[in-house]
Design a protein around this motif. Structure first.
Motif, short mmCIF file in Angstrom:
data_model
loop_
_atom_site.label_atom_id
_atom_site.label_comp_id
_atom_site.label_asym_id
_atom_site.label_seq_id
_atom_site.Cartn_x
_atom_site.Cartn_y
_atom_site.Cartn_z
N MET A 1 0.88 -1.17 0.00
CA MET A 1 0.00 0.00 0.00
C MET A 1 0.92 1.22 0.00
O MET A 1 1.65 1.46 0.96
CB MET A 1 -0.92 0.02 1.22
CG MET A 1 -1.94 1.16 1.19
SD MET A 1 -3.02 1.22 2.66
CE MET A 1 -3.81 -0.38 2.58
N VAL A 2 0.91 1.95 -1.10
CA VAL A 2 1.87 3.03 -1.30
C VAL A 2 1.12 4.36 -1.31
O VAL A 2 0.15 4.53 -2.06
CB VAL A 2 2.64 2.85 -2.62
CG1 VAL A 2 3.77 3.87 -2.73
CG2 VAL A 2 3.21 1.43 -2.72
N SER A 3 1.58 5.29 -0.49
CA SER A 3 0.86 6.56 -0.36
C SER A 3 1.84 7.72 -0.26
O SER A 3 3.00 7.56 0.14
CB SER A 3 -0.05 6.53 0.87
OG SER A 3 0.71 6.27 2.05
N HIS A 4 1.34 8.90 -0.62
CA HIS A 4 2.12 10.12 -0.55
C HIS A 4 1.14 11.29 -0.55
O HIS A 4 0.12 11.23 -1.26
CB HIS A 4 3.07 10.23 -1.76
CG HIS A 4 4.03 11.37 -1.68
ND1 HIS A 4 3.72 12.64 -2.13
CD2 HIS A 4 5.30 11.44 -1.19
CE1 HIS A 4 4.75 13.44 -1.95
NE2 HIS A 4 5.73 12.74 -1.38
N PRO A 5 1.38 12.34 0.24
CA PRO A 5 0.46 13.48 0.23
C PRO A 5 0.24 14.02 -1.18
O PRO A 5 1.19 14.21 -1.94
CB PRO A 5 1.17 14.51 1.12
CG PRO A 5 2.03 13.69 2.03
CD PRO A 5 2.47 12.51 1.21
N GLY A 6 -1.02 14.22 -1.54
CA GLY A 6 -1.35 14.73 -2.86
C GLY A 6 -1.45 13.67 -3.93
O GLY A 6 -1.70 13.98 -5.10
N CYS A 7 -1.28 12.41 -3.55
CA CYS A 7 -1.37 11.30 -4.50
C CYS A 7 -2.44 10.31 -4.04
O CYS A 7 -2.68 10.13 -2.85
CB CYS A 7 -0.05 10.56 -4.62
SG CYS A 7 1.28 11.54 -5.38
N LYS A 8 -3.06 9.67 -5.00
CA LYS A 8 -4.03 8.62 -4.69
C LYS A 8 -3.30 7.41 -4.13
O LYS A 8 -2.30 6.96 -4.68
CB LYS A 8 -4.80 8.24 -5.95
CG LYS A 8 -5.90 7.22 -5.71
CD LYS A 8 -6.68 6.94 -6.98
CE LYS A 8 -7.79 5.93 -6.72
NZ LYS A 8 -8.57 5.66 -7.96
N THR A 9 -3.80 6.90 -3.02
CA THR A 9 -3.18 5.73 -2.40
C THR A 9 -3.30 4.52 -3.32
O THR A 9 -4.38 4.23 -3.85
CB THR A 9 -3.86 5.43 -1.05
OG1 THR A 9 -3.69 6.55 -0.18
CG2 THR A 9 -3.25 4.19 -0.40
N LEU A 10 -2.20 3.83 -3.53
CA LEU A 10 -2.16 2.64 -4.38
C LEU A 10 -2.18 1.40 -3.50
O LEU A 10 -1.32 1.22 -2.63
CB LEU A 10 -0.89 2.65 -5.24
CG LEU A 10 -0.63 1.37 -6.05
CD1 LEU A 10 -1.67 1.19 -7.15
CD2 LEU A 10 0.78 1.37 -6.62
N ILE A 11 -3.15 0.53 -3.73
CA ILE A 11 -3.23 -0.77 -3.06
C ILE A 11 -2.98 -1.83 -4.12
O ILE A 11 -3.69 -1.89 -5.13
CB ILE A 11 -4.61 -0.97 -2.41
CG1 ILE A 11 -4.86 0.10 -1.35
CG2 ILE A 11 -4.72 -2.37 -1.80
CD1 ILE A 11 -6.29 0.14 -0.85
N THR A 12 -1.96 -2.66 -3.90
CA THR A 12 -1.62 -3.61 -4.94
C THR A 12 -0.89 -4.82 -4.37
O THR A 12 -0.69 -4.93 -3.14
CB THR A 12 -0.77 -2.92 -6.04
OG1 THR A 12 -0.72 -3.74 -7.19
CG2 THR A 12 0.61 -2.57 -5.55
N GLN A 13 -0.53 -5.74 -5.23
CA GLN A 13 0.20 -6.95 -4.88
C GLN A 13 1.20 -7.23 -6.00
O GLN A 13 0.93 -6.90 -7.16
CB GLN A 13 -0.75 -8.15 -4.74
CG GLN A 13 -1.88 -7.95 -3.77
CD GLN A 13 -2.89 -9.08 -3.81
OE1 GLN A 13 -2.53 -10.24 -4.01
NE2 GLN A 13 -4.16 -8.76 -3.60
N VAL A 14 2.32 -7.84 -5.65
CA VAL A 14 3.29 -8.26 -6.66
C VAL A 14 3.49 -9.76 -6.50
O VAL A 14 3.79 -10.25 -5.42
CB VAL A 14 4.63 -7.51 -6.51
CG1 VAL A 14 5.63 -8.00 -7.56
CG2 VAL A 14 4.41 -6.01 -6.62
N PHE A 15 3.30 -10.50 -7.61
CA PHE A 15 3.26 -11.95 -7.58
C PHE A 15 4.56 -12.56 -8.07
O PHE A 15 5.22 -12.02 -8.97
CB PHE A 15 2.11 -12.45 -8.46
CG PHE A 15 0.75 -12.05 -7.95
CD1 PHE A 15 0.04 -12.88 -7.11
CD2 PHE A 15 0.19 -10.83 -8.30
CE1 PHE A 15 -1.20 -12.51 -6.62
CE2 PHE A 15 -1.05 -10.45 -7.83
CZ PHE A 15 -1.76 -11.29 -6.98
N ALA A 16 4.89 -13.71 -7.51
CA ALA A 16 6.07 -14.46 -7.95
C ALA A 16 5.85 -15.00 -9.35
O ALA A 16 4.81 -15.60 -9.64
CB ALA A 16 6.35 -15.61 -6.99
#
Length: 300
Positions: free
Chosen positions: A224-239
């Motif tokens: 879950m990647v976030s930064h002020p002024g940016c839309k929070t990204l919820i994701t997964q990275v698969f093997a």
């Protein structure tokens, strides 16, 4: 006496229901409920739903609610295995500006994971499995690195269990968040996660067995990647070498989210690899402008 909205047969139910709800002040709520009524009434007519089947549906909905608690969320799990969570995520997170692909949140995210220094391990006890080093950069859609971005990570263990499922793991094991440096980069150490079965002790498990579906998810790391002024990204990275990539029970795998879990031979520099080598994963994230907000945690 006003008899205009008295039901005079099966054909009139939908129109009378719409009339009763037409005064809903909130226009978005009015539209959503009206569409839900339309689709559900149409479904009942299309499949000629029996009273016994209706009772079964109500029991399923009741069960997934009653089986949801502070440490297990059957409602989110049901939405996942029906493809609903992924459809909502994809429709609300297009990649037309080069932003990273989103994925479903899943039922295992916990809020308030511990802050970690870049390069630190999120394994909070001795664990079996192969070491993995994860790194990357967080950028805006303009390509500029985003310093001070929050990278929240969580994953299953090498035996396929999240810490809230496993009494052998300490609290918040394999969870943590990192703050990117001036160059937008993050890094952490962990152990390679395993693919795992979703919980099948409840109503969702009954449904999967009736459908003759397997219950496996491919190995992945949540972000879950976030930064002020940016839309929070919820994701997964698969093997990229996991056997269930093409048959994820939660329909969460999309092509951009297949990462390269690169294996390195034993004996590398400064690697206490126990003779099994180690893995690396490098994955960058691109955030679009928007509101930095966060979901409600599905478990405590």
């Amino acid at each position: 006496m006003n008899t205009a909205n008295i039901i005079d047969g099966e054909a009139s139910v939908t129109a009378v229901a719409h009339a009763a709800m037409a005064r809903t002040p909130d226009p978005r709520l009015r539209r959503l409920v009206a569409a839900f009524v339309d689709h559900m009434h149409a479904l009942i007519r299309e499949v000629d739903l029996t009273e016994a089947e209706f009772e079964t549906v109500l029991k399923f909905v009741t069960d997934i609610g009653q089986q949801t608690n502070d440490v297990h969320n059957e409602v989110v799990l049901a939405a996942d295995v029906l493809g609903i969570s992924t459809l909502v995520a994809l429709r609300n997170n297009p990649q037309n500006q080069g932003q990273s692909a989103a994925a479903l949140l899943g039922p295992f995210w916990r809020a308030a994971s511990p802050l970690c220094a870049n390069g630190e391990s999120i394994a909070r006890c001795d664990m079996p499995g192969t070491t993995m080093e994860v790194s990357g950069q967080v950028r805006g859609v303009d390509g500029a690195p985003l310093a001070g971005a929050k990278v929240d990570v969580w994953q299953a263990s090498p035996v396929g269990l999240y810490e809230n499922q496993d009494e052998q793991q300490p609290s918040m094991n394999l969870r943590g968040y990192f703050i990117t440096g001036p160059d937008g980069r993050y890094s952490f150490r962990t152990v390679r996660p395993a693919g795992y079965p979703v919980p099948t002790h409840g109503a969702v498990g009954v449904l999967l067995r009736l459908q003759e579906r397997h219950c496996m998810r491919p190995a992945h790391v949540h972000f879950m990647v976030s930064h002020p002024g940016c839309k929070t990204l919820i994701t997964q990275v698969f093997a990229d070498d996991c056997e269930h990539l093409g048959s994820d029970v939660s329909f969460g795998v999309t092509k951009p989210l297949v990462g390269q879990f690169v294996h390195h031979a034993p004996g590398g520099k400064d690697k206490a690899d126990g003779g099994s080598g180690y893995y690396t994963l490098n994955y960058d994230f691109v955030l679009e402008q928007g509101a930095s907000c966060f979901p409600e945690a599905p478990i405590k």
